[in-house]
Write an enzyme that holds these catalytic residues in place. Structure first.
Site, PDB file in Angstrom:
ATOM      1  N   ASN A 201      98.231  66.466  55.482  1.00  0.00           N
ATOM      2  CA  ASN A 201      98.093  65.853  56.798  1.00  0.00           C
ATOM      3  C   ASN A 201      99.113  64.724  56.908  1.00  0.00           C
ATOM      4  OD1 ASN A 201      96.995  63.520  55.546  1.00  0.00           O
ATOM      5  ND2 ASN A 201      94.903  64.306  55.756  1.00  0.00           N
ATOM      6  N   ALA A 202      99.174  64.066  58.042  1.00  0.00           N
ATOM      7  CA  ALA A 202     100.221  63.066  58.267  1.00  0.00           C
ATOM      8  C   ALA A 202     100.133  61.919  57.269  1.00  0.00           C
ATOM      9  CB  ALA A 202     100.131  62.538  59.697  1.00  0.00           C
ATOM     10  N   GLU A 204      98.871  62.027  54.178  1.00  0.00           N
ATOM     11  CA  GLU A 204      99.278  62.515  52.854  1.00  0.00           C
ATOM     12  C   GLU A 204     100.793  62.682  52.764  1.00  0.00           C
ATOM     13  OE1 GLU A 204      95.040  64.899  52.327  1.00  0.00           O
ATOM     14  OE2 GLU A 204      96.833  65.951  53.013  1.00  0.00           O
ATOM     15  N   ASP A 271      90.378  72.075  56.072  1.00  0.00           N
ATOM     16  CA  ASP A 271      89.980  73.328  55.421  1.00  0.00           C
ATOM     17  C   ASP A 271      90.052  74.494  56.404  1.00  0.00           C
ATOM     18  OD1 ASP A 271      89.453  71.916  53.104  1.00  0.00           O
ATOM     19  OD2 ASP A 271      87.311  71.718  53.526  1.00  0.00           O
TER      20      ASP A 271
END
Length: 486
Positions: A201-202, A204, A271
């Site tokens: 995600n952004a 991470e 997920d």
């Protein structure tokens, strides 16, 4: 993604085999109500009402693959404990998930228990071991991956940092010859080697690249650096309401805008996204279609509470709503009304219900509906069908057909959902919605309100809204006919 492309992908994705490898968790949700503070400490007291247990992390990926119509093979580690037995039971309960779980007697099964009231998490309690699994367990996982990869179309590797994703496990995934997609919580992506796609995600991505990821330009710079620091063929970053951005080596970054949606719970949306991406890739076709599929699925997931799986039918409904006007999207079948009410209740919202013909909408109707909405958080309007209006009002009515009446009502800010019904009364709709407050006009008495006794039985209330004098549909029709007031 248009309807034809979506339906084609759903059809091609039915039955595809997806191997889900990684950290398996058991998610437990304890729901209750908070009405007082503890006398022992300044903390809320939760009166437990119900409990829900489901597979989380890589297990939730498998659940979503199965929910989307695929066949999931779940590879992970559980302990020899009650939670491990619970995980096995949950896998066994879903005929579309093949359990390939390795038991390690030296580790507990990862358990996350969330305490929830009014749609808000009050506390989370974790039981876990985050160190790497033993060499023996890692070797057993690698052998299992080789076995279950036969006949599969893709491997999804979910690395939550709980010790299951070892170098040996990664090597076994890459050696399968299948496309490998990684959902990584690691700060560095380099450990995965030449996998096909890494999906952070952004936040991470920002950690991995050490760069901000707020704008398109910032994301492009972070993606370029992240590709330099790892061997992955592509990185797909999920950006919540901003959609997704894809960087493939040697190609310009592609941005895939998201569709704004009301977010009830973002738990597990990542997920869902990687599950849909995996199903889309296993089904064949362009990567862009798989990404659009993942965007649609994650948008549905955030509209649910908890780590919820999504279904093809929900994706079709969501795709249809994207192309509908806001008013259109408020018009619901009884079945969708029940689903919407469940989502509202999961957030602790108070549901109201009223009904009528609403043939020619006038000032009195608008004031009445605004008053009804002030007594609840969400208002459902049960709307008589054309046939039932004729039965009540006689020939020549309604003046406006059902579609027109529903659209006008749905255009009001005070109305959250319009549910047409064909019966003489809305009693069955009321049974289905189980509103907290039932509203009718003050020209009725409480004893005359259809469904009032039922609502009071389940703890709701009946309220009578004042009417605006001089405004009615009958009077409006007479004025148009030049008959004047009665």
């Amino acid at each position: 993604m248009d309807f034809a492309a979506l339906q084609d992908l759903i059809a091609r994705g039915a039955g595809v085999r997806v191997v889900c490898v990684g950290d398996v968790m058991v998610d437990r949700f304890v729901y209750g109500e908070v009405s007082r503070m503890s006398p022992e400490a300044p903390i809320p007291v939760l009166a437990r009402k119900r409990e829900l247990v489901m597979l989380g992390a890589s297990g939730n990926v498998a659940r979503n693959v199965a929910g989307l119509g695929g066949q999931a093979a779940l590879v992970g580690v559980i302990g020899s404990d009650p939670e491990g037995h619970e995980a096995l039971r949950l896998v066994g309960d879903d005929g579309r998930i093949e359990g390939a779980l390795v038991t390690d007697t030296t580790r507990p099964t990862t358990l996350k228990t969330r305490f929830v009231s009014g749609g808000q998490q009050l506390l989370r309690v974790d039981v876990e071991e985050t160190g790497p699994v033993s060499a023996d367990t890692s070797a057993r996982l690698a052998r299992t991956i080789r076995d279950v990869a036969v006949g599969a179309g893709v491997i999804i590797l979910s690395d939550y940092g709980k010790g299951v994703v070892t170098d040996e496990v990664i090597a076994a995934c890459r050696a399968s010859g299948l496309p490998v997609i990684v959902d990584s919580k690691a700060r560095s992506f380099s450990r995965y080697g030449a996998v096909d796609i890494i999906k952070p995600n952004a936040s991470e991505l920002a950690h991995a690249a050490g760069l901000p990821t707020g704008t398109d330009a910032e994301v492009e710079a972070a993606l370029a650096l992240a590709l330099e620091l790892c061997e992955a063929r592509a990185i797909l970053v999920t950006r919540a309401a901003q959609g997704m951005s894809l960087a493939v080596r040697g190609q310009p970054v592609q941005h895939f805008p998201g569709t704004p949606r009301e977010v009830f719970d973002a738990s597990g949306a990542g997920d869902t996204a990687i599950s849909a991406l995996g199903v889309g890739i296993a089904a064949g076709g362009p990567l862009e279609d798989a990404i659009a599929f993942a965007l649609l699925a994650s948008g549905v997931a955030v509209g649910k509470v908890g780590t919820a799986a999504v279904s093809p039918a929900e994706l079709v409904d969501a795709a249809r709503s994207v192309h509908m006007a806001a008013a259109d999207a408020k018009i619901a079948t009884p079945e969708r009304m029940v689903e919407e009410v469940a989502r509202w209740r999961a957030r602790g919202l108070r549901v109201g219900f009223t009904n009528g013909c609403f043939d020619i909408l006038h000032r009195g109707h608008v004031a009445y509906l605004a008053q009804a909405r002030s007594w609840c958080d969400r208002l459902i309007v049960g709307l008589n069908s054309d046939r039932s209006v004729r039965a009540l009002k006689g020939e020549g009515r309604p003046v406006n057909d059902l579609e027109s009446r529903a659209m006008v009502l749905a255009g009001l800010a005070s109305v959250d959902l319009v549910a047409p019904f064909d019966e003489e009364t809305p009693l069955e709709l009321i049974r289905a919605a189980r509103p907290d407050v039932l509203v009718k006009g003050a020209d009725y008495s409480e004893s005359q309100v259809v469904g009032g006794d039922l609502v009071r039985e389940w703890g709701g209330e009946v309220r009578l809204a004042p009417l605006v004098h001089g405004y009615s549909t009958t009077a409006a029709i007479r004025r148009m006919a030049g008959e004047g007031e009665p």
